[in-house]
Scaffold this motif. Structure first.
Motif, short mmCIF file in Angstrom:
data_model
loop_
_atom_site.label_atom_id
_atom_site.label_comp_id
_atom_site.label_asym_id
_atom_site.label_seq_id
_atom_site.Cartn_x
_atom_site.Cartn_y
_atom_site.Cartn_z
N ILE A 4 0.93 -1.32 -0.02
CA ILE A 4 0.07 0.02 -0.02
C ILE A 4 0.89 1.29 -0.10
O ILE A 4 1.82 1.42 0.79
N LEU A 5 0.52 2.12 -0.80
CA LEU A 5 1.35 3.42 -0.88
C LEU A 5 0.44 4.46 -0.11
O LEU A 5 -0.72 4.77 -0.54
N VAL A 6 1.24 5.07 0.89
CA VAL A 6 0.52 6.33 1.29
C VAL A 6 1.13 7.74 1.06
O VAL A 6 2.27 7.84 1.08
N PHE A 49 5.17 8.44 1.07
CA PHE A 49 5.76 9.48 0.24
C PHE A 49 5.22 10.64 0.38
O PHE A 49 3.95 10.74 0.25
N GLN A 50 5.96 11.65 0.59
CA GLN A 50 5.55 13.04 0.67
C GLN A 50 6.34 13.98 -0.27
O GLN A 50 7.44 13.73 -0.45
N ARG A 60 5.09 9.48 -8.79
CA ARG A 60 5.24 8.52 -8.11
C ARG A 60 3.79 7.79 -8.02
O ARG A 60 3.76 6.44 -8.15
N ILE A 61 2.67 8.25 -8.50
CA ILE A 61 1.63 7.60 -8.74
C ILE A 61 1.56 7.08 -10.01
O ILE A 61 1.27 5.79 -9.97
N ASP A 66 3.20 0.03 -11.97
CA ASP A 66 3.92 -1.12 -12.53
C ASP A 66 4.94 -1.70 -11.39
O ASP A 66 5.67 -2.66 -11.49
N ASP A 67 4.66 -0.99 -10.03
CA ASP A 67 5.62 -1.55 -9.05
C ASP A 67 5.06 -2.40 -8.08
O ASP A 67 5.70 -2.75 -7.09
N GLY A 68 3.77 -3.01 -8.28
CA GLY A 68 3.32 -3.77 -7.44
C GLY A 68 2.25 -3.46 -6.21
O GLY A 68 1.95 -4.08 -5.48
#
Length: 148
Positions: A4-6, A49-50, A60-61, A66-68
């Motif tokens: 999960i990307l925050v 990530f900020q 980053r989005i 493609d980065d899982g």
């Protein structure tokens, strides 16, 4: 393990120094530590990530395609209310997106009640301070479990 990307948007690196009546006293580092602690409990991997630069957040989005990355939790800060580039980048993703805000954006200045991100998010959580992030992470995990 689910990833999960925050994402934290503009000015959010100033948590702990901004108006504490809206944002509390925690720094972004302390918020990220709480997010990581909950991620460990939930058995997911989280990257926080900020950026104060729109292009960096959009890039980053894009990498999340493609980065899982399995889901995104985003507090875009003031960009929430007008940034169509971030909205369009999120719309490209095929993973759940959860929008979060520390303050209750609907109880503040009228311009804050509008989110251009909301139409591409599965839901929005606001007004609970750091708990908004933690509820957002739980929501993302639950959405992934529903998907199987």
């Amino acid at each position: 393990m689910k990833r999960i990307l925050v994402l934290h948007g503009i000015n959010l690196n100033m948590f702990g120094r901004r108006d504490s009546s809206h944002y509390g006293h925690l720094t972004l580092t302390a918020i990220d530590e709480r997010i990581q602690a909950l991620a460990a409990e939930l058995g997911v991997q989280v990257e926080c990530f900020q950026s104060n630069r729109e292009d960096e957040l959009v890039e980053r989005i894009h990498r999340a395609l493609d980065d899982g990355t399995d889901a995104v939790v985003i507090n875009a800060g003031a960009w929430t209310h007008y940034n169509y580039a971030i909205r369009d980048a999120l719309e490209i993703l095929k993973v759940p997106v959860v929008e979060v805000h520390m303050s209750n954006i609907h109880a503040r200045e009228p311009f804050r009640a509008t989110s251009v991100l909301a139409p591409v998010a599965r839901g929005q959580i606001s007004g609970f301070g750091v708990l908004s992030y933690l509820l957002g992470l739980r929501a993302a995990v639950d959405l992934l479990e529903e998907q199987g």
